[in-house]
Design an enzyme around this catalytic site. Structure first.
Site, mmCIF file in Angstrom:
data_model
loop_
_atom_site.group_PDB
_atom_site.id
_atom_site.type_symbol
_atom_site.label_atom_id
_atom_site.label_comp_id
_atom_site.label_asym_id
_atom_site.label_seq_id
_atom_site.Cartn_x
_atom_site.Cartn_y
_atom_site.Cartn_z
ATOM 1 N N HIS A 21 0.820 -1.229 0.000
ATOM 2 C CA HIS A 21 0.000 0.000 0.000
ATOM 3 C C HIS A 21 0.856 1.283 0.000
ATOM 4 O O HIS A 21 0.757 2.088 -0.933
ATOM 5 C CB HIS A 21 -0.994 -0.034 1.171
ATOM 6 C CG HIS A 21 -1.602 1.293 1.492
ATOM 7 N ND1 HIS A 21 -2.466 1.938 0.642
ATOM 8 C CD2 HIS A 21 -1.440 2.112 2.557
ATOM 9 C CE1 HIS A 21 -2.835 3.095 1.187
ATOM 10 N NE2 HIS A 21 -2.210 3.224 2.352
ATOM 11 N N GLU A 79 1.267 5.444 12.665
ATOM 12 C CA GLU A 79 -0.075 5.018 13.057
ATOM 13 C C GLU A 79 -0.163 3.510 13.304
ATOM 14 O O GLU A 79 -0.765 3.071 14.271
ATOM 15 C CB GLU A 79 -1.062 5.428 11.950
ATOM 16 C CG GLU A 79 -2.518 5.166 12.247
ATOM 17 C CD GLU A 79 -3.077 6.036 13.368
ATOM 18 O OE1 GLU A 79 -2.364 6.964 13.827
ATOM 19 O OE2 GLU A 79 -4.210 5.775 13.808
ATOM 20 N N ASP A 80 0.480 2.735 12.417
ATOM 21 C CA ASP A 80 0.222 1.283 12.441
ATOM 22 C C ASP A 80 1.377 0.414 12.938
ATOM 23 O O ASP A 80 1.242 -0.806 12.984
ATOM 24 C CB ASP A 80 -0.154 0.799 11.023
ATOM 25 C CG ASP A 80 -1.477 1.389 10.567
ATOM 26 O OD1 ASP A 80 -2.236 1.850 11.441
ATOM 27 O OD2 ASP A 80 -1.739 1.399 9.352
ATOM 28 N N HIS A 105 4.108 6.736 5.385
ATOM 29 C CA HIS A 105 2.943 7.463 5.898
ATOM 30 C C HIS A 105 2.116 6.709 6.939
ATOM 31 O O HIS A 105 1.442 7.331 7.749
ATOM 32 C CB HIS A 105 2.055 7.973 4.752
ATOM 33 C CG HIS A 105 1.113 6.955 4.188
ATOM 34 N ND1 HIS A 105 1.438 6.160 3.129
ATOM 35 C CD2 HIS A 105 -0.151 6.594 4.548
ATOM 36 C CE1 HIS A 105 0.420 5.364 2.838
ATOM 37 N NE2 HIS A 105 -0.560 5.605 3.699
#
Ligand code: MN
Length: 720
Positions: free
Chosen positions: A48, A76-77, A72
């Site tokens: 992704h 967050e992940d 990016h």
């Protein structure tokens, strides 16, 4: 999946100076960070961010942006922290990744208030660096391309709606046309798959019917341009199903032929060739009316430039043409990104692509509450506004329906107060003209100008309306006061007294007025009669006045009127300085003109109506002498304004006589503002004409010239 060396090569192909090493490290870093994570499609998660980076290489974005794309989702992940990224890739990339993370954390919930608050955060996050938004849009684009892998329909639906409402408009706003269209169309497929399917079927059908048509059209157009010495590239472009759906909803088209779904792009070398191409197309083919738009001389607010036109082209097929240079084409497709590529290192903060963001921030700061803000932004984002420009290129955005007067007030209150005219896109236009997107507006000002009460009828912004109202109210009061003083002075003088400030002060309580000025304004506006004030000051007068004034014939009343201009009758109220339309109104029955002998009739609450001395309607005021006031024009300083003079004519019923009539009036610099045929027989027309003139002499000249015209039987000035 794009391989490591491929990505690096893509960047190096447009930016040979890009740091290969840091790109490689970004690739490896992100791949390791996401490790064994999987996407809904079953692909490794790393595919992704890699695809997102790939999308951004199409826009030739700088290495920092590409690395940001790769990283990016790491904060967050994964376990990666801001500090890790800063250490590895420097503060710039760390800041960008942070910005994208912030955007990702904002969810647009259905709760209105929260949604607004989130949108606010969203705008703030992306306003720091537009590249944050570019990465976020590419992220959303890839997520939309893979949306069908998500199992839960509600989740797919929510993402699609959000894309349609927030991301597609944002992409459009910054001029990324390609991006916007793909986002919209992917969202459309999720939101309304049936409608999209039926449009696709129709498309297939039209396409199969016209397979070689497109090539034919392009070949003929190319030949035509070559004959005229223009080298061009032409491509046929199909409209997207969603844009056709929108048109169908608006009931604009039915899609009957291939040309309804195709637009042709003509790319030429320079601006001159754009206009030449337009000329060639317009002279070779009939033009479809209403389709021509010049976005080159005035670009769209998002920077888009092109000439648009429609013609009945080769074999009479209706086609749409978009004519532009290569550079314009770049901007048309890539918008902000076209400016923010490796070459320039980003546009200046003053570029038109940034102004909208600043405006948005401005609204953010001044919005009363989140809901208020939402109204200004989400969904229609800017659809209820028009964007116009000052001659210097500053953007002024106004609500739909705004006029040059609104524009002038938006620039500055002083400019608004002083505006006398406006040039829109270089042409003098009326002040009530509704502005359109992209209009360049130049306000013409004059120091002598003041806000006109008539503006109130067409302005739409609160600022303009408030300023005009305030001015009119002050002005009106001022006028009423002046008028009242003159009326009182005259009334006192008639009884053989001099008006005295002190005497007026003494009777203020009788009339419940706080100041002498208020008392005068009451008289001027017609709420109080001068006689009542005189009687209050000299109570003994009452009976004497009643006896004297009980019956006054019209002839007597008329005799009281001055015979000469203002300087010969110092007692008369001079019309100079009193602006018609406020305390003074010109009577509609006799249309007095400067130079006419006139008289005023006081009307309660409306000030004074001005009639010509021989107006028939004066009969009805014969028994109310208190309402009459002496008026005179101050001819030393005739205002440049035009007045309406009314004439009645009898014209020969023959070909050309109306033409003669208007020619004579025009030759004498009169302007017909109204024309009515009152009676018609086989030989003659009777009619009533309103002509705009400067004064009574001007009208008399016109009447004389008309009388000298053979086809005109008789001419009279209308009286009452
Ligand atoms: Mn992502």
């Amino acid at each position: 999946m794009i391989r490591q060396f491929e990505l690096v090569e893509r960047v190096r192909s447009y930016d040979p100076t890009a740091n290969e090493d840091i790109l490689n490290r970004g690739y490896v870093f992100a791949m390791k960070a996401h490790g064994a994570q999987k996407r809904a499609s079953g692909d490794p998660y790393f595919s992704h961010p890699l695809e997102v980076a790939g999308i951004l290489t199409n826009y030739k974005l700088d290495a920092d942006t590409i690395i940001t794309a790769l990283l990016h989702d790491t904060i967050e992940d994964t376990d990666v922290t801001h500090a890790d990224i800063e250490e590895q890739f420097g503060p710039q990339v760390a800041r960008l990744v942070d910005g994208v993370t912030k955007l990702t954390r904002i969810e647009f919930q259905s709760d209105q208030a929260k949604q607004a608050e989130n949108f606010r955060k969203f705008v703030l996050a992306m306003s720091e660096d537009i590249r944050v938004l570019l990465v976020k849009l590419a992220d959303r684009l890839h997520n939309m391309r893979t949306l069908h892998f998500i199992k839960r329909p509600e989740k797919r639906h929510r993402i699609a709606i959000e894309t349609m409402d927030i991301y597609a408009p944002l992409a459009e706003r910054i001029g990324m046309q390609e991006m916007k269209q793909e986002l919209e169309d992917l969202a459309f497929a999720e939101i309304n798959p049936d409608a999209r399917q039926s449009i696709l079927k129709r498309l297939d059908f039209l396409r199969s019917k016209g397979e070689d048509l497109i090539d034919k059209i392009i070949a003929e157009m190319l030949g035509l341009l070559a004959d005229n010495g223009i080298s061009a590239e032409i491509s046929g472009r199909e409209k997207t199903p969603y844009s056709m759906w929108k048109k169908m909803q608006k009931n604009e088209v039915g899609f009957e032929q291939l040309s309804d779904i195709m637009a042709f792009r003509v790319i030429v070398d320079n601006v001159e060739d754009c206009y030449k191409t337009l000329g060639v197309a317009h002279s070779a083919y009939p033009v479809v009316p209403g389709r021509f738009k010049d976005y080159i001389s005035t670009s769209k607010p998002n920077g888009y430039q092109s000439l648009h036109t429609g013609v009945f082209g080769p074999e009479r097929h209706r086609i749409e043409l978009q004519i532009r240079t290569r550079e314009m084409h770049q901007v048309a497709e890539h918008g902000v990104a076209a400016h923010w590529n490796y070459k320039q290192g980003g546009p200046s903060a003053d570029g038109p692509q940034y102004r909208w963001l600043r405006e948005l921030l401005d609204i953010l700061e001044h919005a009363a509450g989140p809901e208020d803000f939402l109204e200004h932004t989400k969904l229609e984002m800017f659809q209820d506004q028009v964007f116009c420009f000052t001659p210097r290129g500053d953007l002024i955005n106004l609500p739909l329906g705004a006029t040059p007067v609104d524009f002038a007030y938006a620039v500055h209150s002083e400019v608004g107060d002083r505006c006398v005219g406006a040039k829109i896109n270089g042409r003098m236009m009326p002040l009530r003209t509704q502005l359109r997107n992209g209009d360049q507006v130049e306000i013409v000002t004059s120091k002598a100008q003041t806000p006109s009460p008539t503006w109130e009828r067409f302005v739409v912004t609160g600022k303009a309306r408030a300023r005009i109202r305030r001015f009119v109210r002050l002005q009106e009061r001022d006028e009423y006061e002046k008028l009242g003083r003159s009326i009182l002075a005259r009334a006192f003088k008639d009884e053989g007294y001099e008006i005295a400030e002190k005497a007026l002060k003494d009777v203020l309580t009788v009339f419940q007025q706080p100041t002498v000025a208020d008392l005068c304004a009451q008289v001027g506006a017609g709420h109080l009669t001068a006689r009542a004030v005189v009687e209050a000051v000299y109570p003994g007068l009452k009976s004497k006045l009643d006896k004297d004034r009980n019956v006054v014939s019209l002839a007597q009343a008329r005799k009281r009127q001055p015979r000469g201009p203002a300087d010969l009758d110092p007692d008369a109220v001079s019309i100079k300085g009193l602006i018609p339309g406020m305390a003074m109104h010109m009577a509609g029955c006799c249309h007095p003109l400067p130079g006419d002998r006139i008289v005023g009739i006081v009307t309660t609450g409306r000030g004074v109506t001005v009639h010509t001395i021989d107006c028939e309607s004066l009969e009805s005021y014969a028994e109310e002498p208190d309402r009459w006031i002496d008026l005179s024009w101050d001819l030393k300083d005739v205002p440049a304004d035009l007045h309406v003079g009314r004439i009645t004519l009898s014209v020969l019923n023959a070909p050309g006589s109306l033409g003669d009539l208007s020619t004579v009036i025009a030759k004498n610099n009169g302007n017909i503002s109204n024309l009515k045929i009152t009676h018609r027989s086989t030989d003659f027309f009777d009619m009533l004409i309103d002509v705009e003139v400067h004064d009574v002499k001007h009208l008399t000249d016109i009447i004389a010239a008309l009388r000298a015209t053979p086809s005109i039987n008789s001419v009279e000035r209308a009286r009452g």
